[in-house]
Write a protein that holds these residues in place. Structure first.
Motif, PDB file in Angstrom:
ATOM      1  N   GLN A   4       4.488  18.166  63.224  1.00 35.00           N
ATOM      2  CA  GLN A   4       5.055  16.824  62.555  1.00 35.00           C
ATOM      3  C   GLN A   4       5.311  17.146  60.925  1.00 35.00           C
ATOM      4  O   GLN A   4       6.078  16.561  60.034  1.00 35.00           O
ATOM      5  CB  GLN A   4       3.745  15.595  62.753  1.00 35.00           C
ATOM      6  CG  GLN A   4       3.934  14.392  62.209  1.00 35.00           C
ATOM      7  CD  GLN A   4       5.425  14.219  62.808  1.00 35.00           C
ATOM      8  OE1 GLN A   4       5.750  13.995  63.931  1.00 35.00           O
ATOM      9  NE2 GLN A   4       6.239  13.195  61.772  1.00 35.00           N
ATOM     10  N   ARG A   5       4.279  18.609  59.981  1.00 34.99           N
ATOM     11  CA  ARG A   5       4.483  18.731  59.238  1.00 34.99           C
ATOM     12  C   ARG A   5       5.337  19.308  58.988  1.00 34.99           C
ATOM     13  O   ARG A   5       5.948  18.837  57.611  1.00 34.99           O
ATOM     14  CB  ARG A   5       3.312  19.663  58.403  1.00 34.99           C
ATOM     15  CG  ARG A   5       3.302  19.470  56.767  1.00 34.99           C
ATOM     16  CD  ARG A   5       2.122  20.658  57.036  1.00 34.99           C
ATOM     17  NE  ARG A   5       1.007  20.748  57.120  1.00 34.99           N
ATOM     18  CZ  ARG A   5      -0.106  21.366  57.481  1.00 34.99           C
ATOM     19  NH1 ARG A   5       0.042  22.537  56.899  1.00 34.99           N
ATOM     20  NH2 ARG A   5      -1.371  20.487  57.379  1.00 34.99           N
ATOM     21  N   TYR A   6       6.335  19.694  59.349  1.00 30.67           N
ATOM     22  CA  TYR A   6       7.910  20.322  59.136  1.00 30.67           C
ATOM     23  C   TYR A   6       8.610  19.387  59.453  1.00 30.67           C
ATOM     24  O   TYR A   6       9.741  19.076  58.703  1.00 30.67           O
ATOM     25  CB  TYR A   6       8.152  21.287  60.336  1.00 30.67           C
ATOM     26  CG  TYR A   6       9.356  21.720  59.922  1.00 30.67           C
ATOM     27  CD1 TYR A   6       9.876  23.213  59.655  1.00 30.67           C
ATOM     28  CD2 TYR A   6      10.776  21.434  60.867  1.00 30.67           C
ATOM     29  CE1 TYR A   6      10.844  23.645  59.826  1.00 30.67           C
ATOM     30  CE2 TYR A   6      12.387  21.711  60.285  1.00 30.67           C
ATOM     31  CZ  TYR A   6      12.290  23.120  60.294  1.00 30.67           C
ATOM     32  OH  TYR A   6      13.115  23.337  60.462  1.00 30.67           O
ATOM     33  N   LYS A   7       8.676  18.512  59.806  1.00 34.00           N
ATOM     34  CA  LYS A   7       9.149  16.996  60.346  1.00 34.00           C
ATOM     35  C   LYS A   7       9.836  15.973  58.798  1.00 34.00           C
ATOM     36  O   LYS A   7      10.380  16.042  58.780  1.00 34.00           O
ATOM     37  CB  LYS A   7       9.412  16.330  61.920  1.00 34.00           C
ATOM     38  CG  LYS A   7       9.852  16.480  62.502  1.00 34.00           C
ATOM     39  CD  LYS A   7       9.234  16.156  63.959  1.00 34.00           C
ATOM     40  CE  LYS A   7       9.533  16.448  65.036  1.00 34.00           C
ATOM     41  NZ  LYS A   7       9.382  15.477  66.487  1.00 34.00           N
ATOM     42  N   THR A   8       8.147  15.976  58.203  1.00 33.00           N
ATOM     43  CA  THR A   8       7.774  15.480  57.242  1.00 33.00           C
ATOM     44  C   THR A   8       8.648  16.204  56.137  1.00 33.00           C
ATOM     45  O   THR A   8       9.157  15.111  55.472  1.00 33.00           O
ATOM     46  CB  THR A   8       6.385  15.117  56.733  1.00 33.00           C
ATOM     47  OG1 THR A   8       5.732  14.449  58.263  1.00 33.00           O
ATOM     48  CG2 THR A   8       6.248  14.130  55.844  1.00 33.00           C
ATOM     49  N   PHE A   9       8.470  17.156  55.804  1.00 27.43           N
ATOM     50  CA  PHE A   9       9.068  18.360  54.775  1.00 27.43           C
ATOM     51  C   PHE A   9      10.173  17.993  54.805  1.00 27.43           C
ATOM     52  O   PHE A   9      11.266  17.823  53.436  1.00 27.43           O
ATOM     53  CB  PHE A   9       8.283  18.878  54.853  1.00 27.43           C
ATOM     54  CG  PHE A   9       9.608  20.056  53.242  1.00 27.43           C
ATOM     55  CD1 PHE A   9       8.119  19.654  52.700  1.00 27.43           C
ATOM     56  CD2 PHE A   9       9.928  21.590  53.884  1.00 27.43           C
ATOM     57  CE1 PHE A   9       8.789  20.071  50.551  1.00 27.43           C
ATOM     58  CE2 PHE A   9      10.513  21.581  52.795  1.00 27.43           C
ATOM     59  CZ  PHE A   9       9.325  21.634  51.187  1.00 27.43           C
ATOM     60  N   SER A  10      10.929  18.155  56.028  1.00 29.97           N
ATOM     61  CA  SER A  10      12.069  17.708  55.951  1.00 29.97           C
ATOM     62  C   SER A  10      13.212  16.553  55.501  1.00 29.97           C
ATOM     63  O   SER A  10      14.336  16.496  54.851  1.00 29.97           O
ATOM     64  CB  SER A  10      13.074  18.392  57.200  1.00 29.97           C
ATOM     65  OG  SER A  10      12.854  17.731  58.466  1.00 29.97           O
ATOM     66  N   PHE A  11      12.266  15.502  55.814  1.00 23.87           N
ATOM     67  CA  PHE A  11      12.571  14.043  55.712  1.00 23.87           C
ATOM     68  C   PHE A  11      12.066  13.798  54.740  1.00 23.87           C
ATOM     69  O   PHE A  11      13.288  12.891  53.253  1.00 23.87           O
ATOM     70  CB  PHE A  11      11.897  12.680  56.550  1.00 23.87           C
ATOM     71  CG  PHE A  11      11.888  13.294  58.282  1.00 23.87           C
ATOM     72  CD1 PHE A  11      13.459  12.746  58.197  1.00 23.87           C
ATOM     73  CD2 PHE A  11      11.544  13.365  58.995  1.00 23.87           C
ATOM     74  CE1 PHE A  11      14.312  12.770  60.039  1.00 23.87           C
ATOM     75  CE2 PHE A  11      11.716  12.859  60.266  1.00 23.87           C
ATOM     76  CZ  PHE A  11      12.616  12.755  60.249  1.00 23.87           C
ATOM     77  N   ILE A  12      11.315  14.044  53.481  1.00 23.73           N
ATOM     78  CA  ILE A  12      10.830  14.423  52.432  1.00 23.73           C
ATOM     79  C   ILE A  12      12.384  15.018  51.456  1.00 23.73           C
ATOM     80  O   ILE A  12      12.540  14.562  50.724  1.00 23.73           O
ATOM     81  CB  ILE A  12      10.174  15.102  51.613  1.00 23.73           C
ATOM     82  CG1 ILE A  12       8.681  14.355  52.139  1.00 23.73           C
ATOM     83  CG2 ILE A  12      10.011  15.205  50.236  1.00 23.73           C
ATOM     84  CD1 ILE A  12       7.725  14.919  52.047  1.00 23.73           C
ATOM     85  N   GLY A  46      17.220  20.108  53.841  1.00 24.08           N
ATOM     86  CA  GLY A  46      16.161  19.129  54.244  1.00 24.08           C
ATOM     87  C   GLY A  46      16.940  18.330  55.880  1.00 24.08           C
ATOM     88  O   GLY A  46      16.188  19.193  56.989  1.00 24.08           O
ATOM     89  N   PHE A  63      16.048  19.884  59.727  1.00 13.79           N
ATOM     90  CA  PHE A  63      15.962  19.392  60.376  1.00 13.79           C
ATOM     91  C   PHE A  63      17.001  19.157  61.729  1.00 13.79           C
ATOM     92  O   PHE A  63      16.022  19.405  62.665  1.00 13.79           O
ATOM     93  CB  PHE A  63      16.348  17.712  60.213  1.00 13.79           C
ATOM     94  CG  PHE A  63      16.505  16.860  61.507  1.00 13.79           C
ATOM     95  CD1 PHE A  63      15.445  16.057  61.466  1.00 13.79           C
ATOM     96  CD2 PHE A  63      17.716  16.080  62.063  1.00 13.79           C
ATOM     97  CE1 PHE A  63      14.507  15.042  62.493  1.00 13.79           C
ATOM     98  CE2 PHE A  63      17.560  14.967  62.723  1.00 13.79           C
ATOM     99  CZ  PHE A  63      16.423  14.862  63.025  1.00 13.79           C
TER     100      PHE A  63
END
Length: 414
Positions: free
Chosen positions: A12-20, A383, A387
């Protein structure tokens, strides 16, 4: 094989970082649009501002498209060589190449919008009236015209997309059942045929015509016979750096158990070798034009060597040549995860600068635009690639466990 972690789960942290990062890119795009792209009118200042907006999208979309497309070229080149050492991380390379359709659509929209738009500040040759009174552009109109540009651009992006998808499909087709000896031979041969088809398209596009159309024609009066090879070398070494970063990321998170320092060493050798190759082309192109001192050739380097882009021009050489030469020459550096990670990031950024100074002086010759907008948009592409690559990795096993050459990769020693 049963003990290996074959399925990647996206944290989830990876997904969040890519969305940021994608959010940063989108915000930068909006800010750049209102700062420059939204300016109406036909006066020179408004046209220049709109060109500044589109040039940023051109530089970022083309750079990242060529970088992710380099992954499929790496797959096809090693397939044609019947190489097996790369099979333990081949699914990573395939996942990076799966970004081509997404980034390709963005680049296609940008490129077609520029060439079909009413402004001619980026591509002067799109102004038919101007071409009539320009002897040099008039002589090139058989090649530099909107119809050829549009048709060949669409063929190129769609061709990369379809042939790349076919290579990935063939790779995943053998996941469910082992191959007999004869089936293995047939599979390798068919793979070689498809890889050859892709290599032909790659040669006709990245290694020849596409850099002329998308980038070199920004300075349509100038040309270099080494430009396409220079562009290829810049994007390919950045592509290897991107693959290396994903391999190290997965290793650090407990995946890719079959990947060892031997594979990392070979990826480091690729980064080192193609950094030197890029420098050879950089020097050859610059030195020959400097030595000849012909005005219609030196005009390209004037804003880059003696003008406002002087710092970027030589910083480009330091980052992309001196740093890899001094750091990656040692065997130990190519086998150290921290050093390789640092160099991969540096190479990706360095060649982003390379593409920046390939595009921007043709649009803004008298000053260097605020690079924060361009960097922000670039982070947005990073990002997006993170993703799409992670999603592709999670949809298939991390190993092509039934591939006839996987054993070569397991016992690989360099």
């Amino acid at each position: 094989m049963a003990a290996l972690k074959e399925q990647y789960l996206v944290p989830q942290r990876y997904k969040t970082f890519s969305f940021i990062l994608m959010g940063v890119g989108l915000l930068s795009l909006v800010l750049l649009y209102f700062a420059y792209g939204a300016h109406g009118g036909a006066d020179a200042h408004a046209v220049h501002d709109r060109a500044r907006f589109w040039a940023s999208l051109l530089q970022n979309s083309v750079y990242f498209l060529l970088v992710v497309n380099a992954a499929m070229f790496f797959i096809c080149a090693t397939t044609l060589a019947w190489g097996g050492w790369q099979m333990s991380f081949n699914r990573v390379t395939e996942a990076v190449s799966s970004c081509v359709p997404v980034v390709g659509v963005i680049a296609l929209i940008v490129l077609l919008s520029i060439v079909m738009g009413g402004d001619h500040a980026i591509y002067h040759w799109t102004d038919a009236e101007h071409v009539k009174h320009d002897e040099i552009l008039n002589a090139k109109k058989g090649f530099l015209n909107k119809t050829f540009y549009i048709v060949w651009t669409i063929i190129t992006v769609v061709g990369w997309w379809l042939l790349g998808a076919q290579m990935r499909k063939r790779s995943r087709s053998i996941d469910n059942a082992p191959l007999s000896r004869e089936d293995g031979k047939r599979y390798i041969w068919n793979n070689t045929v498809w890889a050859a088809a892709y290599a032909v398209l790659f040669g006709l596009t990245v290694m020849s015509s596409i850099p002329w159309l998308w980038l070199m024609s920004i300075n349509a009066h100038w040309y270099s016979t080494m430009y396409s090879w220079y562009t290829f070398a810049s994007s390919f070494v950045a592509g290897i750096a991107l693959i290396t970063l994903f391999v190290i990321y997965l290793k650090n998170n407990g995946y890719l158990e079959l990947v060892t320092r031997e594979h990392l060493h070979d990826l480091g050798k690729f980064m080192f070798a193609f950094s030197i190759f890029w420098t050879y082309l950089w020097y050859s192109q610059f030195m020959l034009i400097w030595y000849a001192n012909i005005p219609e050739e030196t005009i390209y380097f004037k804003p880059r060597v003696h003008g406002p882009y002087r710092f970027l021009f030589f910083a480009n050489l330091i980052i992309n040549f001196l740093a890899p030469l001094l750091i990656l020459m040692r065997r130990g550096s190519k086998r150290n995860y921290g050093t390789i990670t640092m160099m991969a990031v540096l190479i990706l950024f360095g060649h982003w600068i390379d593409f920046y100074q390939m595009v921007m002086p043709g649009v803004s010759e008298d000053h260097v635009p605020n690079m924060l907008y361009d960097l922000g948009i670039g982070l947005g592409f990073v990002g997006l690639i993170m993703f799409v690559t992670s999603r592709s990795l999670s949809r298939a096993p991390l190993y092509a466990k039934n591939h006839p050459f996987l054993k070569e990769s397991i016992v690989h020693h360099t």
